[in-house]
Design a protein around this motif. Sequence first.
Motif, PDB file in Angstrom:
ATOM      1  N   PRO A   4       0.854  -1.299   0.119  1.00 40.44           N
ATOM      2  CA  PRO A   4      -0.018   0.040   0.047  1.00 40.44           C
ATOM      3  C   PRO A   4       0.901   1.187  -0.224  1.00 40.44           C
ATOM      4  N   TYR A   5       0.431   2.258  -0.614  1.00 44.19           N
ATOM      5  CA  TYR A   5       1.247   3.347  -0.766  1.00 44.19           C
ATOM      6  C   TYR A   5       1.374   4.275   0.551  1.00 44.19           C
ATOM      7  N   GLU A   6       0.281   3.935   1.403  1.00 45.20           N
ATOM      8  CA  GLU A   6       0.496   4.626   2.630  1.00 45.20           C
ATOM      9  C   GLU A   6       1.583   4.269   3.487  1.00 45.20           C
ATOM     10  N   SER A   7       2.105   2.857   3.219  1.00 47.27           N
ATOM     11  CA  SER A   7       3.273   2.303   4.161  1.00 47.27           C
ATOM     12  C   SER A   7       4.341   2.765   3.818  1.00 47.27           C
ATOM     13  N   ILE A   8       4.597   3.540   2.730  1.00 44.15           N
ATOM     14  CA  ILE A   8       5.842   4.060   2.123  1.00 44.15           C
ATOM     15  C   ILE A   8       5.930   5.396   2.033  1.00 44.15           C
ATOM     16  N   PHE A   9       4.610   6.269   2.602  1.00 42.90           N
ATOM     17  CA  PHE A   9       4.740   7.518   2.685  1.00 42.90           C
ATOM     18  C   PHE A   9       5.760   8.423   3.416  1.00 42.90           C
ATOM     19  N   ILE A  10       5.985   7.745   4.598  1.00 40.76           N
ATOM     20  CA  ILE A  10       6.970   8.411   5.457  1.00 40.76           C
ATOM     21  C   ILE A  10       8.559   8.300   4.930  1.00 40.76           C
ATOM     22  N   PRO A  11       9.016   7.255   4.573  1.00 37.41           N
ATOM     23  CA  PRO A  11      10.239   7.109   3.733  1.00 37.41           C
ATOM     24  C   PRO A  11      10.414   8.173   2.488  1.00 37.41           C
ATOM     25  N   MET A  12       9.241   8.178   1.816  1.00 36.80           N
ATOM     26  CA  MET A  12       9.139   9.111   0.544  1.00 36.80           C
ATOM     27  C   MET A  12       9.164  10.628   0.854  1.00 36.80           C
ATOM     28  N   LEU A  13       8.514  10.859   2.257  1.00 41.43           N
ATOM     29  CA  LEU A  13       8.648  12.094   2.631  1.00 41.43           C
ATOM     30  C   LEU A  13      10.050  12.497   3.190  1.00 41.43           C
ATOM     31  N   LEU A  14      10.895  11.645   3.759  1.00 39.26           N
ATOM     32  CA  LEU A  14      12.078  12.044   4.135  1.00 39.26           C
ATOM     33  C   LEU A  14      13.017  12.105   2.783  1.00 39.26           C
ATOM     34  N   MET A  15      12.668  11.166   1.879  1.00 37.73           N
ATOM     35  CA  MET A  15      13.519  11.488   0.596  1.00 37.73           C
ATOM     36  C   MET A  15      13.094  12.951  -0.021  1.00 37.73           C
ATOM     37  N   VAL A  16      12.124  13.157  -0.509  1.00 39.84           N
ATOM     38  CA  VAL A  16      11.656  14.291  -1.144  1.00 39.84           C
ATOM     39  C   VAL A  16      12.360  15.472  -0.441  1.00 39.84           C
ATOM     40  N   SER A  17      12.328  15.672   0.913  1.00 42.41           N
ATOM     41  CA  SER A  17      12.697  16.775   1.704  1.00 42.41           C
ATOM     42  C   SER A  17      13.973  16.973   1.376  1.00 42.41           C
ATOM     43  N   ASN A  75      -8.141  12.163  -6.271  1.00 43.29           N
ATOM     44  CA  ASN A  75      -8.568  11.943  -4.687  1.00 43.29           C
ATOM     45  C   ASN A  75      -7.649  11.915  -3.945  1.00 43.29           C
ATOM     46  N   GLN A  76      -6.363  12.352  -4.145  1.00 41.74           N
ATOM     47  CA  GLN A  76      -5.233  12.228  -3.249  1.00 41.74           C
ATOM     48  C   GLN A  76      -5.478  13.195  -1.957  1.00 41.74           C
ATOM     49  N   TYR A  77      -5.215  12.751  -0.920  1.00 38.30           N
ATOM     50  CA  TYR A  77      -5.344  13.616   0.293  1.00 38.30           C
ATOM     51  C   TYR A  77      -4.289  13.534   1.297  1.00 38.30           C
ATOM     52  N   LEU A  78      -3.664  12.114   1.637  1.00 36.92           N
ATOM     53  CA  LEU A  78      -2.878  12.050   2.706  1.00 36.92           C
ATOM     54  C   LEU A  78      -1.451  12.542   2.201  1.00 36.92           C
ATOM     55  N   TRP A  79      -1.058  12.264   1.036  1.00 33.56           N
ATOM     56  CA  TRP A  79       0.467  12.484   0.575  1.00 33.56           C
ATOM     57  C   TRP A  79       0.237  14.173   0.407  1.00 33.56           C
ATOM     58  N   PRO A  80      -0.527  14.929  -0.461  1.00 30.55           N
ATOM     59  CA  PRO A  80      -0.647  16.302  -0.151  1.00 30.55           C
ATOM     60  C   PRO A  80      -0.475  17.042   0.905  1.00 30.55           C
ATOM     61  N   LEU A  81      -1.443  16.395   1.908  1.00 27.52           N
ATOM     62  CA  LEU A  81      -1.422  17.001   3.251  1.00 27.52           C
ATOM     63  C   LEU A  81      -0.123  16.974   4.091  1.00 27.52           C
ATOM     64  N   MET A  82       0.697  15.957   3.840  1.00 23.14           N
ATOM     65  CA  MET A  82       1.976  15.817   4.442  1.00 23.14           C
ATOM     66  C   MET A  82       3.202  16.695   3.546  1.00 23.14           C
ATOM     67  N   VAL A  86      -7.375  18.414  -0.242  1.00 19.30           N
ATOM     68  CA  VAL A  86      -6.804  18.948   0.949  1.00 19.30           C
ATOM     69  C   VAL A  86      -7.667  20.211   1.286  1.00 19.30           C
ATOM     70  N   GLY A  87      -8.112  20.922   0.184  1.00 17.76           N
ATOM     71  CA  GLY A  87      -8.883  22.054   0.019  1.00 17.76           C
ATOM     72  C   GLY A  87     -10.048  21.783   0.768  1.00 17.76           C
ATOM     73  N   LEU A  88     -10.906  20.753   0.598  1.00 18.66           N
ATOM     74  CA  LEU A  88     -12.031  20.248   1.011  1.00 18.66           C
ATOM     75  C   LEU A  88     -12.059  20.361   2.639  1.00 18.66           C
ATOM     76  N   GLY A  89     -10.784  19.570   3.138  1.00 19.63           N
ATOM     77  CA  GLY A  89     -10.636  19.497   4.634  1.00 19.63           C
ATOM     78  C   GLY A  89     -10.382  20.698   5.151  1.00 19.63           C
ATOM     79  N   TYR A  90      -9.789  21.708   4.523  1.00 22.02           N
ATOM     80  CA  TYR A  90      -9.397  23.205   4.899  1.00 22.02           C
ATOM     81  C   TYR A  90     -10.815  24.057   4.980  1.00 22.02           C
ATOM     82  N   PHE A  91     -11.661  23.632   3.940  1.00 21.20           N
ATOM     83  CA  PHE A  91     -13.115  24.399   3.846  1.00 21.20           C
ATOM     84  C   PHE A  91     -13.789  23.882   4.899  1.00 21.20           C
ATOM     85  N   THR A  92     -14.042  22.525   5.212  1.00 24.68           N
ATOM     86  CA  THR A  92     -15.029  21.864   6.085  1.00 24.68           C
ATOM     87  C   THR A  92     -14.365  22.282   7.714  1.00 24.68           C
TER      88      THR A  92
END
Length: 293
Positions: free
Chosen positions: A126-139, A225-232, A244-250
């Motif tokens: 699942p994509y969610e399982s590699i988001f943290i390593p990806m975040l550290l890499m792209v930063s 429909n991406q939410y978690l990755w753009p939020l990070m 992410v804008g919908l979350g900000y809106f609501t």
Amino acid sequence: MALVTPDNHGLRLWTRYAVLLLVAVIFIFPLLFMAMSSLKPDQQLLSDTNSLRAFLPVGDISFQNYSDAFDRAPIGVFVMNSVLITGATVLLTLFVCSLAAFSFVFLDWAGRGLIFSVLLATLIVPYESIFIPMLLMVSQLPWIGFEGLEWGWLNTYRVQIIPFIADGLTIFLFVQYFKDLPRELIEASRVEGASWWMIYRRVVMPLSGPVIATAAILKFLFMYNQYLWPLMVVQAEEIRPVMVGLGYFTDQLNVPWGEVMAYLTIITIPVLAFYLSLQRMFIASVASTGVKG
């Protein structure tokens, strides 16, 4: 052995149409409710939910909810960001993944079976399982832009596009489709002196409309429909996508339901437009695909 009469055939045809119409109505009702609710004030919206009036443009109808929603948040910016990010990712994914699939099916090189097996194995991750390593890499990744060398991809469009271009599922879809194409076309093109790039561009891809449409729709829905990755990776409002804008809106206090429905209606329009356009391409491609002797 039962005989199929014209009357029986007509009855079966009408039964099939009735079932398809019922399924279409079931899928259309939520969209219709959302669109009609976006035109009503909250009090009427809530009172109409107990009857069929919820699906009808009756009562105090206006576009005030849309005006208020645009005043509350930069919805147009969010939608344009998502359209740009999703469109770029879909185009790049189709190009890169179709090229990779072409090499797996038509080119003979060492290790392609093993690499394809590893590629298929990534589908269960699942994509969610590699988001943290990806975040550290792209930063920490460098990028050479108009302003010179930069470090880190956060708060950019590229961080929302590049990590999702290589897609194992899309490659798999193209591989399975390419395997069913007539090998005689490829062999005849090689005999005529065509290069592999010319075969890919002028022979294989023009015959691949159905898989292109399928892969594009699946990728579009995933990216839109991406939410978690753009939020990070995105904090700047000017490059936020719609989810992410919908979350900000609501998250704002006392947001009327009518404005929420207006926001949802607005962000649904690109999805419907994209699907309908590809559906036409899919049908046209199926109708025109074939090998003439």
